[in-house]
Design a protein around this motif. Structure first.
Motif, PDB file in Angstrom:
ATOM      1  N   THR A  99       0.852  -1.194   0.000  1.00 27.00           N
ATOM      2  CA  THR A  99       0.000   0.000   0.000  1.00 27.00           C
ATOM      3  C   THR A  99       0.892   1.250   0.000  1.00 27.00           C
ATOM      4  O   THR A  99       2.063   1.179   0.379  1.00 27.00           O
ATOM      5  CB  THR A  99      -0.948   0.030   1.213  1.00 27.00           C
ATOM      6  OG1 THR A  99      -0.169   0.230   2.405  1.00 27.00           O
ATOM      7  CG2 THR A  99      -1.741  -1.260   1.338  1.00 27.00           C
ATOM      8  N   GLY A 100       0.327   2.368  -0.445  1.00 33.29           N
ATOM      9  CA  GLY A 100       1.157   3.573  -0.572  1.00 33.29           C
ATOM     10  C   GLY A 100       2.277   3.329  -1.569  1.00 33.29           C
ATOM     11  O   GLY A 100       3.374   3.871  -1.452  1.00 33.29           O
ATOM     12  N   GLY A 138       7.544   2.790  -1.307  1.00 37.31           N
ATOM     13  CA  GLY A 138       6.700   1.831  -2.026  1.00 37.31           C
ATOM     14  C   GLY A 138       7.365   1.372  -3.314  1.00 37.31           C
ATOM     15  O   GLY A 138       7.363   0.179  -3.640  1.00 37.31           O
ATOM     16  N   ASP A 147      -2.472   2.721  -4.233  1.00 35.33           N
ATOM     17  CA  ASP A 147      -2.216   4.104  -3.811  1.00 35.33           C
ATOM     18  C   ASP A 147      -3.472   4.904  -4.093  1.00 35.33           C
ATOM     19  O   ASP A 147      -4.196   4.601  -5.051  1.00 35.33           O
ATOM     20  CB  ASP A 147      -1.014   4.703  -4.559  1.00 35.33           C
ATOM     21  CG  ASP A 147      -0.367   5.847  -3.795  1.00 35.33           C
ATOM     22  OD1 ASP A 147       0.736   5.653  -3.251  1.00 35.33           O
ATOM     23  OD2 ASP A 147      -0.990   6.937  -3.712  1.00 35.33           O
ATOM     24  N   ARG A 148      -3.730   5.911  -3.284  1.00 38.44           N
ATOM     25  CA  ARG A 148      -4.944   6.707  -3.540  1.00 38.44           C
ATOM     26  C   ARG A 148      -4.717   7.712  -4.674  1.00 38.44           C
ATOM     27  O   ARG A 148      -5.660   8.264  -5.213  1.00 38.44           O
ATOM     28  CB  ARG A 148      -5.409   7.425  -2.275  1.00 38.44           C
ATOM     29  CG  ARG A 148      -4.516   8.544  -1.867  1.00 38.44           C
ATOM     30  CD  ARG A 148      -5.102   9.378  -0.755  1.00 38.44           C
ATOM     31  NE  ARG A 148      -4.078  10.281  -0.272  1.00 38.44           N
ATOM     32  CZ  ARG A 148      -4.131  10.926   0.849  1.00 38.44           C
ATOM     33  NH1 ARG A 148      -5.161  10.787   1.641  1.00 38.44           N
ATOM     34  NH2 ARG A 148      -3.155  11.736   1.210  1.00 38.44           N
ATOM     35  N   ASP A 158      -7.874   3.497  -1.619  1.00 36.36           N
ATOM     36  CA  ASP A 158      -7.678   4.386  -0.474  1.00 36.36           C
ATOM     37  C   ASP A 158      -7.774   3.569   0.814  1.00 36.36           C
ATOM     38  O   ASP A 158      -8.837   2.993   1.101  1.00 36.36           O
ATOM     39  CB  ASP A 158      -8.768   5.471  -0.517  1.00 36.36           C
ATOM     40  CG  ASP A 158      -8.595   6.509   0.568  1.00 36.36           C
ATOM     41  OD1 ASP A 158      -7.860   6.254   1.554  1.00 36.36           O
ATOM     42  OD2 ASP A 158      -9.232   7.574   0.449  1.00 36.36           O
ATOM     43  N   ALA A 160       1.387   2.531   3.328  1.00 38.82           N
ATOM     44  CA  ALA A 160       0.747   3.850   3.165  1.00 38.82           C
ATOM     45  C   ALA A 160       0.813   4.582   4.503  1.00 38.82           C
ATOM     46  O   ALA A 160       0.504   4.013   5.547  1.00 38.82           O
ATOM     47  CB  ALA A 160      -0.702   3.691   2.714  1.00 38.82           C
TER      48      ALA A 160
END
Ligand SMILES: NC(=O)c1ccc[n+]([C@@H]2O[C@H](COP(=O)([O-])OP(=O)(O)OC[C@H]3O[C@@H](n4cnc5c(N)ncnc54)[C@H](O)[C@@H]3O)[C@@H](O)[C@H]2O)c1
Length: 258
Positions: free
Chosen positions: A8-9, A15, A33-34, A58, A86
């Motif tokens: 994540t992230g 990342g 990733d958002r 997200d 993240a």
């Protein structure tokens, strides 16, 4: 054994380093990733071929994570490794932390990891196999600013121990990596404003150096390797000695030079 690794992230510097390292190890990598634009940049930058998938998701939204995990598993099969990477800081001091900042920091840095674990844990339990790595921070241990972020990371470390204890009998290991300063884009931006900042920061590190994103990726790769099969519930400091203590303070306390 090659795994499907979810990071994540994934569009950030750490990342990307994680993705490169796991791809080099022969694994399949899914980045969440958002920031969809940053993810597109990461996909171009990493060049993972048909072993890399990037999905906009997200971690503060359970539905988004649930849908993204379904897409990831449709592409690459069950998630074998989850790296909760993240994270980010909002307010630097207690005085500057309002309720919105406090809640947002906890939601991203602590609850986000909980949501992602919830989305993959049943599958890992069913297969009796899984590895979870939570990216914490030296801020969980010492006071280096950012109170809400630091409190969330301290919670993330305790969450890691719960995962190890409750999920160990299902063949799942969970560990945390706690880096000190890592030279990422955010630090490069600070250096652009204040060219000496990194040199001043390095003086607090017994090794006189800060981490590179590849240091985090290297430790994560070790935690996924068979050599780490008996490591679970650990919080591993990756901080050049920052949380071990201060050379300056130790000299003052003992009244001797070394
Ligand atoms: N850089 C450092 O000095 C340092 C030190 C210790 C720990 N860490 C930790 O390492 C991790 C990665 O940090 P980084 O330096 O690469 O940061 P970064 O800001 O470069 O990357 C973080 C990524 O997370 C993404 N993100 C933010 N909120 C999200 C959300 N709600 N859902 C999905 N993605 C989201 C961002 O878009 C970004 O791409 C973080 O957990 C951070 O706390 C970093």
């Amino acid at each position: 054994m090659s795994e499907t690794v979810l990071v994540t992230g994934g569009a950030g510097d750490i990342g990307r380093a994680l993705a490169r390292r796991f791809l080099a190890g022969g694994h399949r990598v899914v980045l969440f990733d958002r920031d969809g634009t940053a993810l597109e940049g990461a996909a171009r930058d990493i060049v993972g071929g048909d072993r890399l998938v990037c999905i906009t998701a997200d971690v503060t939204d359970s539905a988004s994570i649930g849908e993204a995990v379904t897409r990831a598993e449709a592409a690459f099969g069950p998630i074998g490794v989850l790296v909760n990477n993240a994270g980010g800081v909002i307010a630097p001091t207690l005085a500057s932390t309002d309720e919105a900042a406090w809640l947002a920091d906890l939601d991203l840095n602590l609850n986000g990891a909980w949501r992602c674990v919830r989305a993959v844990q049943d599958g890992m339990m069913m297969r009796r196999r899984g590895i979870i790595i939570n990216i914490s921070s030296a801020n969980a241990t010492g006071i280096y600013g950012y109170p809400a972020y630091s409190s969330a990371k301290a919670g993330l470390e305790h969450f890691t121990r719960f995962l190890a204890v409750e999920l160990g009998r299902h063949g799942i290991r969970a560990n945390a990596i706690a880096p000190g300063s890592v030279r990422t884009q955010a630090w490069n931006e600070r250096v652009a404003q204040d060219p000496e900042i990194l040199e001043r920061v390095k003086r607090w590190y017994p090794l006189g150096e800060v981490c590179e994103p590849e240091d985090v990726a290297g430790l994560a790769a070790f935690l996924v390797s068979p050599d780490a099969r008996m490591i679970t519930g650990a919080v591993i400091a990756l901080d050049g000695g920052l949380t071990a203590g201060s050379t300056t303070m130790a000299r003052e306390f003992c009244g001797a030079e070394f």
